[in-house]
Design an enzyme around this catalytic site. Structure first.
Site, PDB file in Angstrom:
ATOM      1  N   THR A   1       2.035  -7.756   9.411  1.00 31.41           N
ATOM      2  CA  THR A   1       0.971  -8.438   8.666  1.00 31.41           C
ATOM      3  C   THR A   1       1.199  -9.943   8.487  1.00 31.41           C
ATOM      4  O   THR A   1       0.426 -10.595   7.783  1.00 31.41           O
ATOM      5  CB  THR A   1       0.794  -7.796   7.278  1.00 31.41           C
ATOM      6  OG1 THR A   1       2.038  -7.864   6.566  1.00 31.41           O
ATOM      7  CG2 THR A   1       0.346  -6.352   7.395  1.00 31.41           C
TER       8      THR A   1
ATOM      9  N   VAL B   1       0.840  -1.203   0.000  1.00 32.33           N
ATOM     10  CA  VAL B   1       0.000   0.000   0.000  1.00 32.33           C
ATOM     11  C   VAL B   1       0.872   1.250   0.000  1.00 32.33           C
ATOM     12  O   VAL B   1       0.605   2.208  -0.726  1.00 32.33           O
ATOM     13  CB  VAL B   1      -0.957  -0.008   1.208  1.00 32.33           C
ATOM     14  CG1 VAL B   1      -1.730   1.306   1.288  1.00 32.33           C
ATOM     15  CG2 VAL B   1      -1.940  -1.169   1.101  1.00 32.33           C
TER      16      VAL B   1
ATOM     17  N   ASP C   1      10.520   3.899   4.890  1.00 32.80           N
ATOM     18  CA  ASP C   1      10.261   2.471   4.862  1.00 32.80           C
ATOM     19  C   ASP C   1      10.835   1.864   6.132  1.00 32.80           C
ATOM     20  O   ASP C   1      11.270   2.571   7.041  1.00 32.80           O
ATOM     21  CB  ASP C   1      10.822   1.824   3.597  1.00 32.80           C
ATOM     22  CG  ASP C   1      12.341   1.973   3.478  1.00 32.80           C
ATOM     23  OD1 ASP C   1      13.003   2.306   4.489  1.00 32.80           O
ATOM     24  OD2 ASP C   1      12.876   1.748   2.376  1.00 32.80           O
TER      25      ASP C   1
ATOM     26  N   LYS D   1      -4.432  -5.309  15.790  1.00 30.91           N
ATOM     27  CA  LYS D   1      -4.942  -4.261  14.898  1.00 30.91           C
ATOM     28  C   LYS D   1      -6.129  -3.543  15.533  1.00 30.91           C
ATOM     29  O   LYS D   1      -6.269  -2.314  15.420  1.00 30.91           O
ATOM     30  CB  LYS D   1      -5.331  -4.860  13.547  1.00 30.91           C
ATOM     31  CG  LYS D   1      -4.158  -5.290  12.682  1.00 30.91           C
ATOM     32  CD  LYS D   1      -3.302  -4.102  12.238  1.00 30.91           C
ATOM     33  CE  LYS D   1      -4.015  -3.251  11.212  1.00 30.91           C
ATOM     34  NZ  LYS D   1      -3.178  -2.106  10.744  1.00 30.91           N
TER      35      LYS D   1
ATOM     36  N   TYR E   1      -3.022 -11.198  15.321  1.00 36.23           N
ATOM     37  CA  TYR E   1      -2.985 -10.081  14.366  1.00 36.23           C
ATOM     38  C   TYR E   1      -4.248  -9.231  14.488  1.00 36.23           C
ATOM     39  O   TYR E   1      -4.171  -8.007  14.607  1.00 36.23           O
ATOM     40  CB  TYR E   1      -2.838 -10.628  12.946  1.00 36.23           C
ATOM     41  CG  TYR E   1      -3.071  -9.603  11.866  1.00 36.23           C
ATOM     42  CD1 TYR E   1      -2.129  -8.601  11.624  1.00 36.23           C
ATOM     43  CD2 TYR E   1      -4.223  -9.627  11.089  1.00 36.23           C
ATOM     44  CE1 TYR E   1      -2.344  -7.650  10.633  1.00 36.23           C
ATOM     45  CE2 TYR E   1      -4.442  -8.684  10.103  1.00 36.23           C
ATOM     46  CZ  TYR E   1      -3.505  -7.691   9.877  1.00 36.23           C
ATOM     47  OH  TYR E   1      -3.726  -6.745   8.905  1.00 36.23           O
TER      48      TYR E   1
END
Length: 303
Positions: free
Chosen positions: A64, A15, A33, A131, A127
């Site tokens: 992720t 993304v 990054d 999140k 995960y």
């Protein structure tokens, strides 16, 4: 008039890579990054935000690796929950707007219809829990924020289902793909285009009502519904149509139940997201999921 300052985190991901050119057209962009600002280093993260003095922070970075997160819980929590809290604190302190990306994995997937922004959350794995904690940290802390909840994300860069299927289709003569989990494959380009549109039309505006409309949580997904199996079929069919040299034929992509493909992290069966709220904000419908997939394959490279 000075250009607005934009800070992009996670610029090396699928993304983030798609966001770079779109955001650079909207202001003075500073892009980090993982090598220049790893969200696992919380002190470095604060330093990067303060050095950039941004008017807008776009966080496209996340942990992720869903299955790996089951054993790397502390790192996953630091990146997905603690880092967003720090970004929210810094955004509030400086008056910056924060854009962040959430996930369908905050839901347990048992609902028979598409999930709305107001549905109860019940993540099934580490995960999803981390999140969700990041989402809550932002909503509890930040003043001006947009959270875009996305699902089944793919892009030319990075590890994702689409790139994996295209690679395997060049190597194998048969694949078994889960056919009883469903969602809407969402391209990084669609996410980046939508993000840029919100920034341009709502956040970088002198109209308080337009800015207020973009504040909060929004589901973002293309139209239509797919299973992992039908998604794989569409990828192979389109790649073959575009002339890719594939070993795998469509009839040898075999549907299986998720029970036959056990993974360390449990996945939701239903990942469908209701997008009525964001379509009203944007003033237009979203494309069918198969449309961006054609562009993705055209810009990828045959194995």
């Amino acid at each position: 008039m000075n250009e607005p300052r934009i800070l992009l985190l996670g610029a090396g991901g699928q993304v983030g890579a798609a966001l770079q050119s779109r955001l650079a057209a909207l202001g003075q962009l500073t892009a980090h990054d993982r090598t220049s600002c790893d969200l696992g280093d919380l002190d470095r993260l604060r330093e990067a935000v303060r050095a950039a003095r941004p008017d807008l922070i776009v966080n496209a970075a996340a942990y992720t690796a869903v299955d790996k997160a089951e054993t790397e819980t502390a790192l996953c929590e630091r990146i997905n929950a603690d880092a967003p809290r720090i970004l929210a604190e810094e955004a509030r302190a400086t008056g910056a707007w924060l854009i962040h990306y959430s996930t369908d994995y905050v839901f347990d997937g048992t609902k028979p219809t598409a999930y709305t922004e107001d549905d109860a959350t019940a993540p099934l794995n580490v995960y999803g829990r981390t999140k969700l904690a990041g989402d809550r940290a932002i909503t509890d802390t930040a003043t001006d924020f947009t959270i875009l909840r996305v699902s089944w994300v793919y892009g030319v860069r990075g590890r994702n289902f689409a790139n994996t299927i295209l690679r395997l289709a060049a190597e194998k003569s048969e694949l078994r793909i889960v056919a009883d989990q469903f969602g809407a494959p969402t391209s990084a380009d669609l996410i980046a285009d939508t993000t840029a549109g919100i920034v341009r039309q709502h956040i970088f505006t002198k109209d308080p009502a337009k800015a207020a409309a973009a504040r909060g949580l929004f589901n973002l997904a293309p139209a239509g519904r797919a299973t992992w199996h039908s998604y794989a079929l569409a990828l192979v069919r389109e790649a073959r149509r575009q002339g890719w040299p594939l070993k795998l034929s469509e009839e040898n992509i075999l549907p299986i139940p998720a029970a036959q493909y056990p993974t360390p992290a449990k996945r939701p069966q239903n990942s469908m997201l209701d997008t009525g709220k964001i379509r009203r904000l944007l003033g237009h419908d979203l494309p069918d999921w198969q449309q961006p997939l054609k562009d993705f394959i055209a810009h990828s490279h045959p194995a």
